[in-house]
Motif scaffolding. Structure first.
Motif, PDB file in Angstrom:
ATOM      1  N   ALA A 129       0.856  -1.186   0.000  1.00  0.00           N
ATOM      2  CA  ALA A 129       0.000   0.000   0.000  1.00  0.00           C
ATOM      3  C   ALA A 129       0.890   1.233   0.000  1.00  0.00           C
ATOM      4  CB  ALA A 129      -0.918   0.005   1.215  1.00  0.00           C
ATOM      5  N   LEU A 130       0.518   2.224  -0.790  1.00  0.00           N
ATOM      6  CA  LEU A 130       1.232   3.491  -0.843  1.00  0.00           C
ATOM      7  C   LEU A 130       0.235   4.612  -0.656  1.00  0.00           C
ATOM      8  CD1 LEU A 130       2.941   1.553  -2.896  1.00  0.00           C
ATOM      9  CD2 LEU A 130       3.978   3.695  -3.544  1.00  0.00           C
ATOM     10  N   ARG A 131       0.708   5.681  -0.077  1.00  0.00           N
ATOM     11  CA  ARG A 131      -0.112   6.881   0.052  1.00  0.00           C
ATOM     12  C   ARG A 131       0.677   8.043  -0.515  1.00  0.00           C
ATOM     13  NH1 ARG A 131      -4.550   8.967   3.238  1.00  0.00           N
ATOM     14  NH2 ARG A 131      -4.321  11.201   3.421  1.00  0.00           N
ATOM     15  N   LEU A 132       0.057   8.794  -1.397  1.00  0.00           N
ATOM     16  CA  LEU A 132       0.646   9.991  -1.957  1.00  0.00           C
ATOM     17  C   LEU A 132      -0.133  11.184  -1.421  1.00  0.00           C
ATOM     18  CD1 LEU A 132       0.948   7.644  -4.267  1.00  0.00           C
ATOM     19  CD2 LEU A 132       1.724   9.545  -5.617  1.00  0.00           C
ATOM     20  N   ASP A 133       0.591  12.176  -0.950  1.00  0.00           N
ATOM     21  CA  ASP A 133      -0.032  13.397  -0.439  1.00  0.00           C
ATOM     22  C   ASP A 133       0.419  14.576  -1.278  1.00  0.00           C
ATOM     23  OD1 ASP A 133      -1.511  12.390   1.795  1.00  0.00           O
ATOM     24  OD2 ASP A 133       0.384  12.111   2.851  1.00  0.00           O
ATOM     25  N   LEU A 134      -0.484  15.514  -1.484  1.00  0.00           N
ATOM     26  CA  LEU A 134      -0.174  16.739  -2.217  1.00  0.00           C
ATOM     27  C   LEU A 134       0.330  17.769  -1.224  1.00  0.00           C
ATOM     28  CD1 LEU A 134      -0.277  18.155  -4.974  1.00  0.00           C
ATOM     29  CD2 LEU A 134      -2.595  18.889  -4.395  1.00  0.00           C
ATOM     30  N   LYS A 135       1.632  18.106  -1.328  1.00  0.00           N
ATOM     31  CA  LYS A 135       2.239  19.077  -0.423  1.00  0.00           C
ATOM     32  C   LYS A 135       2.988  20.104  -1.261  1.00  0.00           C
ATOM     33  CE  LYS A 135       2.814  15.809   3.318  1.00  0.00           C
ATOM     34  NZ  LYS A 135       3.751  15.057   4.150  1.00  0.00           N
ATOM     35  N   ALA A 136       2.696  21.350  -1.038  1.00  0.00           N
ATOM     36  CA  ALA A 136       3.350  22.455  -1.763  1.00  0.00           C
ATOM     37  C   ALA A 136       3.238  22.269  -3.271  1.00  0.00           C
ATOM     38  CB  ALA A 136       4.811  22.584  -1.331  1.00  0.00           C
ATOM     39  N   GLY A 137       2.072  21.786  -3.722  1.00  0.00           N
ATOM     40  CA  GLY A 137       1.830  21.646  -5.145  1.00  0.00           C
ATOM     41  C   GLY A 137       2.473  20.436  -5.799  1.00  0.00           C
ATOM     42  N   ARG A 138       3.069  19.525  -5.014  1.00  0.00           N
ATOM     43  CA  ARG A 138       3.728  18.331  -5.557  1.00  0.00           C
ATOM     44  C   ARG A 138       3.198  17.087  -4.880  1.00  0.00           C
ATOM     45  NH1 ARG A 138       9.687  18.411  -7.338  1.00  0.00           N
ATOM     46  NH2 ARG A 138       8.927  16.315  -7.496  1.00  0.00           N
ATOM     47  N   TRP A 139       3.044  16.033  -5.654  1.00  0.00           N
ATOM     48  CA  TRP A 139       2.646  14.750  -5.103  1.00  0.00           C
ATOM     49  C   TRP A 139       3.894  14.035  -4.604  1.00  0.00           C
ATOM     50  CZ3 TRP A 139      -2.179  13.571  -4.073  1.00  0.00           C
ATOM     51  CH2 TRP A 139      -3.193  14.221  -4.760  1.00  0.00           C
ATOM     52  N   VAL A 141       5.214  10.522  -2.092  1.00  0.00           N
ATOM     53  CA  VAL A 141       4.861   9.307  -1.368  1.00  0.00           C
ATOM     54  C   VAL A 141       5.161   9.555   0.103  1.00  0.00           C
ATOM     55  CG1 VAL A 141       5.323   6.848  -1.088  1.00  0.00           C
ATOM     56  CG2 VAL A 141       5.405   7.877  -3.360  1.00  0.00           C
ATOM     57  N   SER A 142       4.137   9.454   0.939  1.00  0.00           N
ATOM     58  CA  SER A 142       4.304   9.707   2.374  1.00  0.00           C
ATOM     59  C   SER A 142       4.298   8.421   3.185  1.00  0.00           C
ATOM     60  CB  SER A 142       3.216  10.637   2.882  1.00  0.00           C
ATOM     61  OG  SER A 142       1.953  10.060   2.672  1.00  0.00           O
ATOM     62  N   SER A 143       3.885   7.312   2.572  1.00  0.00           N
ATOM     63  CA  SER A 143       3.840   6.052   3.311  1.00  0.00           C
ATOM     64  C   SER A 143       3.899   4.882   2.341  1.00  0.00           C
ATOM     65  CB  SER A 143       2.554   5.987   4.129  1.00  0.00           C
ATOM     66  OG  SER A 143       2.465   4.770   4.807  1.00  0.00           O
ATOM     67  N   VAL A 144       4.683   3.870   2.716  1.00  0.00           N
ATOM     68  CA  VAL A 144       4.749   2.615   1.971  1.00  0.00           C
ATOM     69  C   VAL A 144       4.623   1.490   2.989  1.00  0.00           C
ATOM     70  CG1 VAL A 144       6.167   1.100   0.533  1.00  0.00           C
ATOM     71  CG2 VAL A 144       6.234   3.558   0.173  1.00  0.00           C
ATOM     72  N   GLU A 145       3.684   0.593   2.761  1.00  0.00           N
ATOM     73  CA  GLU A 145       3.482  -0.561   3.641  1.00  0.00           C
ATOM     74  C   GLU A 145       3.602  -1.826   2.799  1.00  0.00           C
ATOM     75  OE1 GLU A 145       2.898  -0.399   6.944  1.00  0.00           O
ATOM     76  OE2 GLU A 145       2.893   1.787   6.931  1.00  0.00           O
ATOM     77  N   LEU A 146       4.367  -2.789   3.303  1.00  0.00           N
ATOM     78  CA  LEU A 146       4.538  -4.067   2.606  1.00  0.00           C
ATOM     79  C   LEU A 146       4.148  -5.206   3.531  1.00  0.00           C
ATOM     80  CD1 LEU A 146       8.061  -3.509   1.063  1.00  0.00           C
ATOM     81  CD2 LEU A 146       5.889  -3.392  -0.135  1.00  0.00           C
ATOM     82  N   ALA A 147       3.458  -6.189   2.982  1.00  0.00           N
ATOM     83  CA  ALA A 147       3.127  -7.404   3.736  1.00  0.00           C
ATOM     84  C   ALA A 147       3.977  -8.523   3.159  1.00  0.00           C
ATOM     85  CB  ALA A 147       1.642  -7.717   3.617  1.00  0.00           C
ATOM     86  N   LEU A 148       5.190  -8.645   3.686  1.00  0.00           N
ATOM     87  CA  LEU A 148       6.130  -9.641   3.186  1.00  0.00           C
ATOM     88  C   LEU A 148       5.930 -10.973   3.877  1.00  0.00           C
ATOM     89  CD1 LEU A 148       9.350  -7.459   3.194  1.00  0.00           C
ATOM     90  CD2 LEU A 148       7.999  -8.119   1.206  1.00  0.00           C
TER      91      LEU A 148
END
Length: 157
Positions: A129-139, A141-148
């Motif tokens: 799972a990844l989360r992208l956040d819009l900060k200062a006009g740019r996307w 990646v703020s979080s990466v989760e892996l189920a290994l």
């Protein structure tokens, strides 16, 4: 070929099931689907350009974890904390066969995009799972989760 179904009675020591609450039924509504006008609206369609961006970044993250891409190529798309974690994971995880199988993208609100991905490694599937956040006009990646798989997760801890 019809599936074979076998039915057996419940054991005698099992308690009898009792209905705790009666279902709420509204006049004119389907008994199993009591939808009303106040139910939430479906999530609006995602902008195709944003969908391509999220999918491309997800593919790049998977290629980085597999060792086929340098983390420096992703630096502009990652926040500092995520970059440090991915760097640590890339050094400890040996997954040259890791590949992306499928991606689902949704936008819970206008400043965030969430990606659910299925990855394949050594004949097994795992979730990401990844989360992208819009900060200062740019996307970014703020979080990466892996189920290994547990054996790989221990090595990548």
């Amino acid at each position: 070929m019809k599936p074979v179904v076998s039915v057996r009675p419940a054991p005698p020591n099992r308690p009898v099931a009792h209905r705790v609450l009666e279902p709420v039924r509204q006049p004119g509504a389907h008994p199993l689907l009591p939808l009303t006008e106040t139910d939430p609206q479906p999530i609006p369609q995602l902008d195709p350009a944003l969908h391509r961006l999220a999918r491309g970044i997800t593919a790049a993250v998977v290629e980085t974890l597999a060792g086929r891409r340098s983390l420096h190529q992703l630096a502009a798309w990652l926040d500092n904390r995520t970059r440090d974690r991915l760097d640590q994971l890339c050094h400890s995880l040996s997954a040259p066969g890791l590949r992306l199988r499928s991606v689902r993208v949704q936008q819970p609100h206008d400043r965030a995009v969430e990606v659910a991905a299925v990855l394949a490694l050594d004949g097994r599937c795992c979730a990401a799972a990844l989360r992208l956040d819009l900060k200062a006009g740019r996307w970014r990646v703020s979080s990466v989760e892996l189920a290994l798989h547990p054996s790989r997760a221990r090595r990548a801890a």
